[in-house]
Design a protein around this motif. Structure first.
Motif, PDB file in Angstrom:
ATOM      1  N   ALA A 277    -109.193  -2.591-123.322  1.00 19.37           N
ATOM      2  CA  ALA A 277    -108.707  -2.695-121.948  1.00 19.37           C
ATOM      3  C   ALA A 277    -107.669  -3.809-121.830  1.00 19.37           C
ATOM      4  O   ALA A 277    -107.768  -4.861-122.466  1.00 19.37           O
ATOM      5  CB  ALA A 277    -109.868  -2.971-121.002  1.00 19.37           C
ATOM      6  N   MET A 278    -106.663  -3.582-121.000  1.00 23.04           N
ATOM      7  CA  MET A 278    -105.652  -4.600-120.734  1.00 23.04           C
ATOM      8  C   MET A 278    -106.314  -5.797-120.067  1.00 23.04           C
ATOM      9  O   MET A 278    -107.102  -5.631-119.125  1.00 23.04           O
ATOM     10  CB  MET A 278    -104.566  -4.024-119.826  1.00 23.04           C
ATOM     11  N   PRO A 279    -106.038  -6.999-120.509  1.00 24.97           N
ATOM     12  CA  PRO A 279    -106.669  -8.172-119.895  1.00 24.97           C
ATOM     13  C   PRO A 279    -106.380  -8.242-118.395  1.00 24.97           C
ATOM     14  O   PRO A 279    -105.269  -7.961-117.936  1.00 24.97           O
ATOM     15  CB  PRO A 279    -106.021  -9.340-120.633  1.00 24.97           C
ATOM     16  N   TYR A 280    -107.384  -8.643-117.631  1.00 27.46           N
ATOM     17  CA  TYR A 280    -107.274  -8.725-116.177  1.00 27.46           C
ATOM     18  C   TYR A 280    -106.089  -9.580-115.756  1.00 27.46           C
ATOM     19  O   TYR A 280    -105.297  -9.191-114.881  1.00 27.46           O
ATOM     20  CB  TYR A 280    -108.570  -9.304-115.608  1.00 27.46           C
ATOM     21  N   ALA A 281    -105.946 -10.740-116.355  1.00 28.28           N
ATOM     22  CA  ALA A 281    -104.868 -11.651-115.963  1.00 28.28           C
ATOM     23  C   ALA A 281    -103.499 -11.033-116.201  1.00 28.28           C
ATOM     24  O   ALA A 281    -102.566 -11.233-115.408  1.00 28.28           O
ATOM     25  CB  ALA A 281    -104.992 -12.970-116.720  1.00 28.28           C
ATOM     26  N   ASP A 282    -103.363 -10.256-117.276  1.00 23.26           N
ATOM     27  CA  ASP A 282    -102.071  -9.658-117.598  1.00 23.26           C
ATOM     28  C   ASP A 282    -101.670  -8.616-116.559  1.00 23.26           C
ATOM     29  O   ASP A 282    -100.537  -8.616-116.062  1.00 23.26           O
ATOM     30  CB  ASP A 282    -102.117  -9.017-118.984  1.00 23.26           C
ATOM     31  N   ILE A 283    -102.590  -7.714-116.227  1.00 22.61           N
ATOM     32  CA  ILE A 283    -102.242  -6.664-115.285  1.00 22.61           C
ATOM     33  C   ILE A 283    -102.104  -7.245-113.881  1.00 22.61           C
ATOM     34  O   ILE A 283    -101.235  -6.836-113.094  1.00 22.61           O
ATOM     35  CB  ILE A 283    -103.260  -5.504-115.327  1.00 22.61           C
ATOM     36  N   ASN A 284    -102.931  -8.219-113.531  1.00 29.75           N
ATOM     37  CA  ASN A 284    -102.854  -8.814-112.205  1.00 29.75           C
ATOM     38  C   ASN A 284    -101.521  -9.517-111.998  1.00 29.75           C
ATOM     39  O   ASN A 284    -100.928  -9.460-110.920  1.00 29.75           O
ATOM     40  CB  ASN A 284    -104.003  -9.803-111.998  1.00 29.75           C
ATOM     41  N   THR A 285    -101.001 -10.138-113.056  1.00 30.32           N
ATOM     42  CA  THR A 285     -99.717 -10.837-112.951  1.00 30.32           C
ATOM     43  C   THR A 285     -98.579  -9.867-112.708  1.00 30.32           C
ATOM     44  O   THR A 285     -97.591 -10.203-112.040  1.00 30.32           O
ATOM     45  CB  THR A 285     -99.453 -11.618-114.263  1.00 30.32           C
ATOM     46  N   LEU A 286     -98.674  -8.653-113.229  1.00 27.88           N
ATOM     47  CA  LEU A 286     -97.603  -7.668-113.078  1.00 27.88           C
ATOM     48  C   LEU A 286     -97.577  -6.995-111.717  1.00 27.88           C
ATOM     49  O   LEU A 286     -96.606  -6.316-111.375  1.00 27.88           O
ATOM     50  CB  LEU A 286     -97.719  -6.602-114.182  1.00 27.88           C
ATOM     51  N   MET A 287     -98.639  -7.183-110.931  1.00 25.75           N
ATOM     52  CA  MET A 287     -98.689  -6.579-109.606  1.00 25.75           C
ATOM     53  C   MET A 287     -98.107  -7.532-108.574  1.00 25.75           C
ATOM     54  O   MET A 287     -97.698  -8.647-108.888  1.00 25.75           O
ATOM     55  CB  MET A 287    -100.143  -6.212-109.257  1.00 25.75           C
ATOM     56  N   VAL A 288     -98.019  -7.080-107.326  1.00 28.36           N
ATOM     57  CA  VAL A 288     -97.460  -7.903-106.256  1.00 28.36           C
ATOM     58  C   VAL A 288     -98.483  -8.090-105.147  1.00 28.36           C
ATOM     59  O   VAL A 288     -99.399  -7.285-104.982  1.00 28.36           O
ATOM     60  CB  VAL A 288     -96.181  -7.262-105.674  1.00 28.36           C
ATOM     61  N   ASP A 289     -98.314  -9.177-104.384  1.00 25.78           N
ATOM     62  CA  ASP A 289     -99.164  -9.396-103.228  1.00 25.78           C
ATOM     63  C   ASP A 289     -98.784  -8.422-102.121  1.00 25.78           C
ATOM     64  O   ASP A 289     -97.637  -7.994-102.016  1.00 25.78           O
ATOM     65  CB  ASP A 289     -99.027 -10.837-102.719  1.00 25.78           C
ATOM     66  N   SER A 290     -99.723  -8.126-101.252  1.00 25.79           N
ATOM     67  CA  SER A 290     -99.447  -7.207-100.149  1.00 25.79           C
ATOM     68  C   SER A 290     -98.564  -7.858 -99.098  1.00 25.79           C
ATOM     69  O   SER A 290     -98.468  -9.077 -99.045  1.00 25.79           O
ATOM     70  CB  SER A 290    -100.766  -6.757 -99.515  1.00 25.79           C
TER      71      SER A 290
END
Length: 290
Positions: A277-290
């Motif tokens: 699984a992709m690390p949580y921190a990695d995928i979370n960093t690639l997303m944007v805040d609402s």
């Protein structure tokens, strides 16, 4: 190497923002070369965001991937549902987005035109129209009707206040009619009717691809991962291909990984696939805040 014409577009104050014009122009420029570019296919805003962050220049929605994300079979979402979904994808990215608009949601040319207009209003700057229906009928539309539908779609695209790239798809291979001469005749007719890009999904052999590229005066799209050999970008570019898409491949890869992991848990009671699984921190960093 095929080139695309530069049709005129209406320009007025009816909603064409600078950003939309810039995206439309960027998508058109990508088709003018040099070489080939890859336009990967997101199926929701999250996958679109990830693909943008990974450095791609444009995106193309996948009708099948969208259907799967909604728990539906390919072709069963309907125009309103599909338009809403592609609008959400377009709003999630700064990249130009071209949409899989299936068969245009109706036999009548006016319905194909209306689908182009609705997609443009939803935020995309390109879209594809296929020459088959999605209501269980076998085979393709009669060629003359298919050409009329592309002509109507092209007229709708040209009336927009920003550049809109129209792709015409010949579905011969996907409906079990792999007649290369008929494929080429249809793509030539669609180009003459106003398509900016042509596309025959399922044509994957080098000889077939080269024959199509050499026979049309528009940029050619090739889909990788659907059937046959996955020809590398550099080799497709050498054949004269301008655009490379993946259709539902990335969505099927993601869902396939989910199914494999779930089966392991359900059948074996183990969790070894969680290590991939992709690390949580990695995928979370690639997303944007609402």
């Amino acid at each position: 190497m095929p080139t695309t014409s530069a049709p005129t577009h209406a320009t007025d104050a009816t909603g064409a923002t600078d950003a939309r014009v810039a995206r439309g122009e960027r998508l058109r420029q990508l088709h003018e070369g040099p070489g080939a570019f890859v336009v990967p296919n997101p199926w929701d805003p999250g996958s679109a965001r990830l693909l943008e962050q990974l450095g791609f220049d444009a995106l193309a929605t996948t009708g099948a991937g969208i259907a799967f994300s909604l728990g539906r079979r390919d072709g069963s979402v309907g125009r309103d549902g599909l338009i809403a979904h592609i609008g959400a994808i377009a709003a999630s990215t700064t990249l130009p987005v071209t949409a899989d608009l299936e068969g245009g949601f109706g036999d009548d040319p006016a319905q194909a035109a209306a689908t182009i207009t609705a997609a443009a209003e939803a935020g995309v700057v390109g879209g594809s129209i296929e020459d088959r229906a999605y209501d269980g009928r076998a085979g393709l539309f009669d060629r003359a009707l298919a050409v009329e539908r592309i002509a109507a779609a092209a007229e709708a695209a040209r009336s927009l206040p920003f550049p809109f790239t129209l792709t015409a798809r010949c579905e011969s291979y996907l409906v079990g009619e792999p007649d290369l001469d008929e494929v080429i005749a249809r793509l030539q007719a669609y180009a003459e009717a106003g398509a900016d890009v042509v596309y025959a999904p399922g044509a994957n052999g080098r000889d077939e691809i080269a024959a199509i590229v050499g026979a049309v005066d528009r940029p050619v799209n090739v889909v990788v991962g659907l059937v046959g050999e996955a020809i590398p970008v550099a080799e497709l570019a050498e054949l004269g291909v301008r655009r490379i898409s993946l259709g539902s491949t990335l969505a099927r890869l993601a869902y396939g990984t989910l199914v494999d992991a779930a089966r392991e848990i359900a059948n074996d009671g183990t969790f070894t696939l969680s290590a991939a699984a992709m690390p949580y921190a990695d995928i979370n960093t690639l997303m944007v805040d609402s």
